[in-house]
Design a protein around this motif. Structure first.
Motif: not given
Length: 395
Positions: A218-244
């Protein structure tokens, strides 16, 4: 402290589980292992039971009798429980204070939710739990009063850089955006044409972190980072466009928070999971993790670059799923799990991981997710579609 804190470690034989047990062993005056769980590496689980003497161990039903006999032969009174029911039992037991949720993949969702419903302190490394059922999961956290602390190094870094009242909303506390760092993995500079021929071992050779094979791919494909983006949205009540997402090859800055006044707060440290584990385990206090101090003179430089979505299409797909919401993240995760397993079995080439995911998301419509059954239905449908793709296209 009035008594030892009782800790259940879900996924004890994985890299996060082992790092957790290392930190716990450094503080016998604070923590006691209540339960350990494992799925395949059962000889290692036995060794961990001998060392930590948990009250319970949880394994698949087929392995239970053998492990129980081995534990008795070792003179231990550890009781063996089986399957998902056993996982949920040791996650919700009245004597448990903290649950470390480190089972990889969708299999970790139900036991993690059991800990949430029981109002435990949950150290979350199983990002799939939030990816699959974010709204339902966070609703359950609020209802039960559970304490949810992130173990991923990036999310733990964000947590450390956020103001204490961030739950009021990012705009209310002056946060402009979250900068989620990524190493770029082993293929950050590999010529695109060569990605067709990379092996599972190459994909698992992460330049900075020691992780399990699925997470490494997942790290090699960066899917891991994609999943972490989704997780960050829920953990910190952020919109996807607020996570870079920012590629930072040295993996020294684990993430940053950008404030409206121009301040950017970062958490730095050596790439060692024991740092976020110790932070979450002792929060709001600090304890020794066993990690060496960061030597900035040895690091010497910090580099940053934007991710290339042609090289990392999984990151694009994850962002699209985050924006679509509802059942899309669960389908993304399920298709990825099937695809990564197929790649590790050498049934497909590395770029086909993204191909499978994109096709599954195109074939299955996004539906509302209002209860847990809908999450698992989306998961099942996506897995079936991914398997059909493999039956048509696998080499």
């Amino acid at each position: 402290m009035s008594r030892l804190q009782q800790v259940t470690v879900l996924g004890a034989t994985g890299s996060v589980g082992l790092s957790t047990l290392d930190v716990i062993a450094r503080h016998p005056d604070r923590y006691q292992v209540f339960a350990l769980t494992g799925f395949t590496r059962l000889s290692e689980l036995l060794a961990l039971c001998v060392r930590h003497a948990p009250r319970f161990a949880v394994v698949p039903e087929a392995a239970a009798r053998g492990l129980q006999d081995d534990l008795r032969a070792a003179g231990l009174s550890t009781q063996v429980l089986v399957g998902e029911e056993g996982l949920c039992q040791v996650s919700s037991d009245a004597e448990v204070d903290t649950v470390v949720a480190a089972i990889v993949g969708a299999a970790g969702l139900r036991p993690t939710l059991a800990a949430v419903d029981a109002g435990k302190k949950i150290l979350l490394a199983n990002k799939e739990a939030l990816v699959m059922s974010g709204a339902l999961f966070m609703q359950a956290v609020r209802k039960s009063g559970a304490v949810l602390l992130p173990l991923d190094s990036e999310h733990n870094a964000i947590f450390q850089c956020m103001p204490g009242d961030y739950a009021r909303g990012l705009s209310q506390v002056g946060v402009r955006r979250i900068l989620l760092t990524a190493s770029g993995g082993p293929f950050r500079q590999t010529p695109l044409a060569e990605l067709e021929h990379v092996s599972p071992d190459q994909a698992c050779a992460h330049p900075n972190w020691s992780m399990g094979r699925k997470i490494s791919v997942d790290s090699a494909s960066m899917m891991n980072k994609g999943l972490e983006l989704i997780e960050a949205c829920w953990l910190f009540d952020a919109r996807p466009d607020q996570v870079e997402v920012v590629i930072h090859p040295q993996s020294v800055i684990h993430s940053l928070v950008d404030y409206v006044d121009g301040s950017v707060l970062a958490q730095l440290g050596n790439p060692d999971m024991r740092t976020p584990i110790a932070n979450a385990l002792a929060w709001p206090e600090r304890i020794d993790s066993g990690v060496a101090p960061l030597d900035l003179f040895a690091v010497a430089r910090l580099d940053f670059e934007a991710p290339d979505e042609q090289r990392f299409p999984c990151l694009r797909l994850a962002r699209q799923a985050a924006e679509a919401g509802n059942s899309a993240p669960a389908m993304l995760n399920a298709a990825n799990e099937v695809a990564v397993a197929a790649f590790l079995e050498r049934r497909i080439r590395f770029p086909q991981i993204a191909s499978i995911i994109e096709d599954v998301l195109a074939l299955e419509p996004v539906v509302a997710v209002n209860e847990l059954g809908a999450v698992f239905e989306a998961d099942t449908k996506a897995r079936a579609l991914a398997e059909q793709w493999l039956s048509r296209n696998a080499r």
